[in-house]
Scaffold this motif. Sequence first.
Motif, PDB file in Angstrom:
ATOM      1  N   THR A  22       0.796  -1.098  -0.063  1.00  0.00           N
ATOM      2  CA  THR A  22       0.037  -0.111   0.175  1.00  0.00           C
ATOM      3  C   THR A  22       0.996   1.497  -0.227  1.00  0.00           C
ATOM      4  N   ARG A  25       2.685   1.673  -3.468  1.00  0.00           N
ATOM      5  CA  ARG A  25       1.884   2.164  -4.716  1.00  0.00           C
ATOM      6  C   ARG A  25       2.208   3.660  -4.764  1.00  0.00           C
ATOM      7  N   LYS A  26       2.069   4.440  -3.799  1.00  0.00           N
ATOM      8  CA  LYS A  26       2.160   5.884  -3.824  1.00  0.00           C
ATOM      9  C   LYS A  26       3.642   6.225  -4.351  1.00  0.00           C
ATOM     10  N   GLY A  55      -1.664  -4.252  -6.369  1.00  0.00           N
ATOM     11  CA  GLY A  55      -0.780  -3.618  -7.219  1.00  0.00           C
ATOM     12  C   GLY A  55       0.269  -3.966  -7.783  1.00  0.00           C
ATOM     13  N   GLU A 164      -4.649  -1.466   2.189  1.00  0.00           N
ATOM     14  CA  GLU A 164      -5.518  -1.385   1.081  1.00  0.00           C
ATOM     15  C   GLU A 164      -5.372  -1.975  -0.282  1.00  0.00           C
ATOM     16  N   GLN A 165      -6.105  -2.751  -0.873  1.00  0.00           N
ATOM     17  CA  GLN A 165      -5.916  -3.022  -2.157  1.00  0.00           C
ATOM     18  C   GLN A 165      -5.919  -2.132  -3.182  1.00  0.00           C
ATOM     19  N   ALA A 166      -5.375  -2.177  -4.258  1.00  0.00           N
ATOM     20  CA  ALA A 166      -5.366  -1.141  -5.301  1.00  0.00           C
ATOM     21  C   ALA A 166      -6.859  -1.055  -5.882  1.00  0.00           C
ATOM     22  N   GLU A 167      -7.140   0.251  -6.350  1.00  0.00           N
ATOM     23  CA  GLU A 167      -8.388   0.259  -7.022  1.00  0.00           C
ATOM     24  C   GLU A 167      -8.659  -0.638  -8.315  1.00  0.00           C
ATOM     25  N   ALA A 168      -7.722  -0.994  -8.900  1.00  0.00           N
ATOM     26  CA  ALA A 168      -7.753  -1.646 -10.051  1.00  0.00           C
ATOM     27  C   ALA A 168      -6.641  -2.634  -9.917  1.00  0.00           C
ATOM     28  N   ALA A 169      -7.029  -3.938  -9.497  1.00  0.00           N
ATOM     29  CA  ALA A 169      -6.116  -5.117  -9.298  1.00  0.00           C
ATOM     30  C   ALA A 169      -5.584  -5.547 -10.580  1.00  0.00           C
TER      31      ALA A 169
END
Length: 325
Positions: A22, A25-26, A55, A164-169
């Motif tokens: 998580t 990703r950023k 992600g 948190e899982q990615a918005e688009a796996a």
Amino acid sequence: MLLVMLEHDRGTMDEAAREALTFGRKLAAQMGAPLHAALIGADDAELVSEAGAFGAEAVYTAVHDVLSDFGPEAWGEAAAEMIRQLNPGAVLAGGSERGNEIMAQVAARLDLPMVANCLEVDLNGGAGEWAITRQQWGGSLLEDARLVSERPLLTSGLHTLAAEQAEAAVEAVAQAVEVDLDPSLARTVVKDRVVLEAGVTLSTAPVVIGGGRGVGSPEAFAPLEELAAMLGGRVGCSRAVTNNGWRPHSDQVGQTGTRITPEIYIASGISGAIQHWVGAKASKHILAINIDPEANMVVKADWAVIADLHEVIPAITEEIKRRRA
């Protein structure tokens, strides 16, 4: 590429790994680089799929006889070899004891700087220069630092952000990496485990009922035990309680005890010294019960009851019994 080292226990991904993905990703987006992951001692398809849900576009796996179970030297050398081969721009792991230990091993083996327990990492002035905010002293101190490195080694602050899982796996692609490990590295590999307790533990309990010096005696913890049992939780305590010999050290919540992440922590008769707060602050909600309205735990809690815990705890228990009846 930003490479995230995935911590797991015999094929089960650790929450610290999810937090690192998580966090990663950023950072990967800021670097303009893909997010990839490394999996040591396992090539399980479910772990690869879970990394994709968070992600990771690719997961590199390293399997070897020496990697039959966790060992800091073996995992450290395996991670170092993977980094040599993959040449990532930065490497990140979760800030657990295991994650920090592995990254320290990697730093020593590759002669690279490592920064632990990061809260914010920003590119500052271009490639090779990083502005970092990290926590020190168990979270009681925030340090702003500047790191100059072409390949920083970082760990994210444990339980400082929600996984948190990615918005688009994405469908992560698994790729095996060959590592050559000396058998002598197995001298510090886990060989066996002994289960000391079954069921809910202090670190995994959804509800923790904490007791401090204000409880008064070992026997006075009985009402706390009853309430915890009714709520499917566990009883924790402060360092003062263990110092008095009222409860074992395994029940201690704090910087030198167990760090808890329950849905609610009911801290009764606990003043809230910084060392205790470090272990409790990741709780989703905190209810403090104390006769002192100025106590640190009361001031920092989400809710507080200014009253005698010996009256409040039994009252809560009786109300639960009444409603369940």
